[in-house]
Scaffold this motif. Structure first.
Motif, PDB file in Angstrom:
ATOM      1  N   TYR A   1       0.828  -1.212   0.000  1.00  0.00           N
ATOM      2  CA  TYR A   1       0.000   0.000   0.000  1.00  0.00           C
ATOM      3  C   TYR A   1       0.866   1.268   0.000  1.00  0.00           C
ATOM      4  CZ  TYR A   1      -3.543   3.330   1.692  1.00  0.00           C
ATOM      5  OH  TYR A   1      -4.389   4.408   1.847  1.00  0.00           O
ATOM      6  N   VAL A   2       1.945   1.256   0.739  1.00  0.00           N
ATOM      7  CA  VAL A   2       2.794   2.457   0.820  1.00  0.00           C
ATOM      8  C   VAL A   2       3.857   2.487  -0.286  1.00  0.00           C
ATOM      9  CG1 VAL A   2       2.490   2.641   3.308  1.00  0.00           C
ATOM     10  CG2 VAL A   2       4.459   1.395   2.422  1.00  0.00           C
ATOM     11  N   SER A   3       4.113   1.335  -0.919  1.00  0.00           N
ATOM     12  CA  SER A   3       5.160   1.260  -1.936  1.00  0.00           C
ATOM     13  C   SER A   3       4.767   2.016  -3.199  1.00  0.00           C
ATOM     14  CB  SER A   3       5.432  -0.209  -2.284  1.00  0.00           C
ATOM     15  OG  SER A   3       6.321  -0.312  -3.374  1.00  0.00           O
ATOM     16  N   ASP A   4       5.786   2.497  -3.921  1.00  0.00           N
ATOM     17  CA  ASP A   4       5.569   3.186  -5.185  1.00  0.00           C
ATOM     18  C   ASP A   4       5.946   2.293  -6.370  1.00  0.00           C
ATOM     19  OD1 ASP A   4       4.823   5.762  -6.450  1.00  0.00           O
ATOM     20  OD2 ASP A   4       6.880   5.748  -7.184  1.00  0.00           O
ATOM     21  N   THR A   5       6.188   1.010  -6.106  1.00  0.00           N
ATOM     22  CA  THR A   5       6.579   0.087  -7.170  1.00  0.00           C
ATOM     23  C   THR A   5       5.555  -1.043  -7.304  1.00  0.00           C
ATOM     24  OG1 THR A   5       7.879  -1.341  -5.698  1.00  0.00           O
ATOM     25  CG2 THR A   5       8.999   0.563  -6.694  1.00  0.00           C
ATOM     26  N   LYS A   6       5.538  -1.655  -8.496  1.00  0.00           N
ATOM     27  CA  LYS A   6       4.604  -2.763  -8.737  1.00  0.00           C
ATOM     28  C   LYS A   6       5.052  -4.035  -8.038  1.00  0.00           C
ATOM     29  CE  LYS A   6       2.963  -1.074 -13.229  1.00  0.00           C
ATOM     30  NZ  LYS A   6       2.843  -1.357 -14.688  1.00  0.00           N
ATOM     31  N   THR A   7       6.343  -4.205  -7.892  1.00  0.00           N
ATOM     32  CA  THR A   7       6.882  -5.393  -7.214  1.00  0.00           C
ATOM     33  C   THR A   7       7.788  -4.942  -6.077  1.00  0.00           C
ATOM     34  OG1 THR A   7       8.664  -5.479  -8.865  1.00  0.00           O
ATOM     35  CG2 THR A   7       6.731  -6.881  -9.246  1.00  0.00           C
ATOM     36  N   PRO A   8       7.223  -4.598  -4.938  1.00  0.00           N
ATOM     37  CA  PRO A   8       8.010  -4.091  -3.801  1.00  0.00           C
ATOM     38  C   PRO A   8       9.085  -5.074  -3.357  1.00  0.00           C
ATOM     39  CG  PRO A   8       5.655  -3.778  -3.430  1.00  0.00           C
ATOM     40  CD  PRO A   8       5.781  -4.677  -4.627  1.00  0.00           C
ATOM     41  N   GLN A   9      10.244  -4.510  -2.966  1.00  0.00           N
ATOM     42  CA  GLN A   9      11.357  -5.340  -2.505  1.00  0.00           C
ATOM     43  C   GLN A   9      11.362  -5.539  -0.992  1.00  0.00           C
ATOM     44  OE1 GLN A   9      15.201  -4.270  -4.261  1.00  0.00           O
ATOM     45  NE2 GLN A   9      14.123  -3.235  -5.924  1.00  0.00           N
TER      46      GLN A   9
END
Length: 266
Positions: free
Chosen positions: A83-91
């Motif tokens: 939810y807070v990530s700005d990427t499609k595949t969070p690391q």
């Protein structure tokens, strides 16, 4: 572990991700991903958020960096992190990092440190976050002394820009100039030769001399340099085009010029 998107810390992270004003008000930015985490200077590291899976995999690294920065990591559930990530595949790792001083008040000192042959990039109204990040990363690779930006350039702390820098944002000196024309005049007063990348350039870029103090002026992606900025340049240079191509992407054009200067300086 934080498991709710309604948590105040989560809401703040989302606000920092979306709003430049929120980042500037706090003087921070978000850096996401393992590479950005590994390279963050610990004196700028303020907060770390990880998923449980990331922490198990990178426990040693996380503990070392957090101990050096004298902070504790916060664990988010996978759902909340996505939810807070700005990427499609969070690391699985995100940092809150302190911004460096972005004003042009002290950039003259860097000229003094590089008295023999400073090498600057001047960006006029660059608007694409990916382009900005690519320029910053390329500038470090090409040996640029620092980057001056007009006040209306895209935010260097936009999450997409940060990702595109691949860590160079931590190391490349960056300043916003309230008056970009005056900033160019100051470069010239310091004996730095200014080159405008321009379609009407009379000099082919690889025929110019960049071994002494040099500054490249790069304009907006769609409109190029504003006339009042271009007119301040000592020399207009162009990159010859084959086929029906009129011009290059701003970041690519900047890369061509910077690496030619780097080649001449080796």
């Amino acid at each position: 572990m934080i498991t709710s998107t309604s948590n105040p810390k989560v809401k703040r992270l989302v606000n920092l991700k979306k709003r430049r004003k929120a980042r500037d008000d706090e003087g921070v930015f978000l850096a996401e991903g393992i590479r950005m985490f590994r390279e963050v200077p610990t004196d700028l590291l303020l907060e770390v958020y990880v998923t449980e899976g990331f922490y198990k995999k990178e426990k040693e690294l996380t503990d070392i960096l957090c101990r050096q920065a004298k902070i504790r990591q916060e664990v988010l559930s996978d759902t909340v992190f996505a939810y807070v990530s700005d990427t499609k595949t969070p690391q699985g790792v995100m940092c809150v990092v302190r911004q460096r001083n972005k004003t042009a008040k002290k950039w003259e000192r860097l000229i003094e440190k590089e008295q023999q042959k400073p090498f600057f990039l001047v960006l006029d109204n660059l608007q694409d976050p990916g382009n900005m990040g690519t320029v910053i990363r390329t500038a470090e690779a090409a040996g640029v002394t620092g980057i001056l930006m007009s006040a209306d350039c895209v935010d260097v702390y936009n999450p997409k820009t940060i990702r595109s820098t691949m860590g160079s944002v931590y190391r490349m000196p960056l300043w916003y100039a309230e008056d970009i024309c005056e900033a160019v005049r100051e470069l010239k007063r310091q004996g730095i030769h200014t080159y405008a990348a321009h379609l009407e350039g009379t000099v082919v870029y690889d025929e110019a001399e960049y071994r002494e103090g040099t500054a490249f002026l790069i304009g907006n992606e769609g409109n190029g340099l504003r006339q009042e900025v271009a007119e301040l340049a000592d020399t207009w240079v162009r990159i010859p085009m084959a086929g029906q191509v009129e011009s290059l992407n701003a970041a690519i054009a900047a890369a061509v010029l910077m690496f030619e200067a780097g080649r001449q300086r080796r």
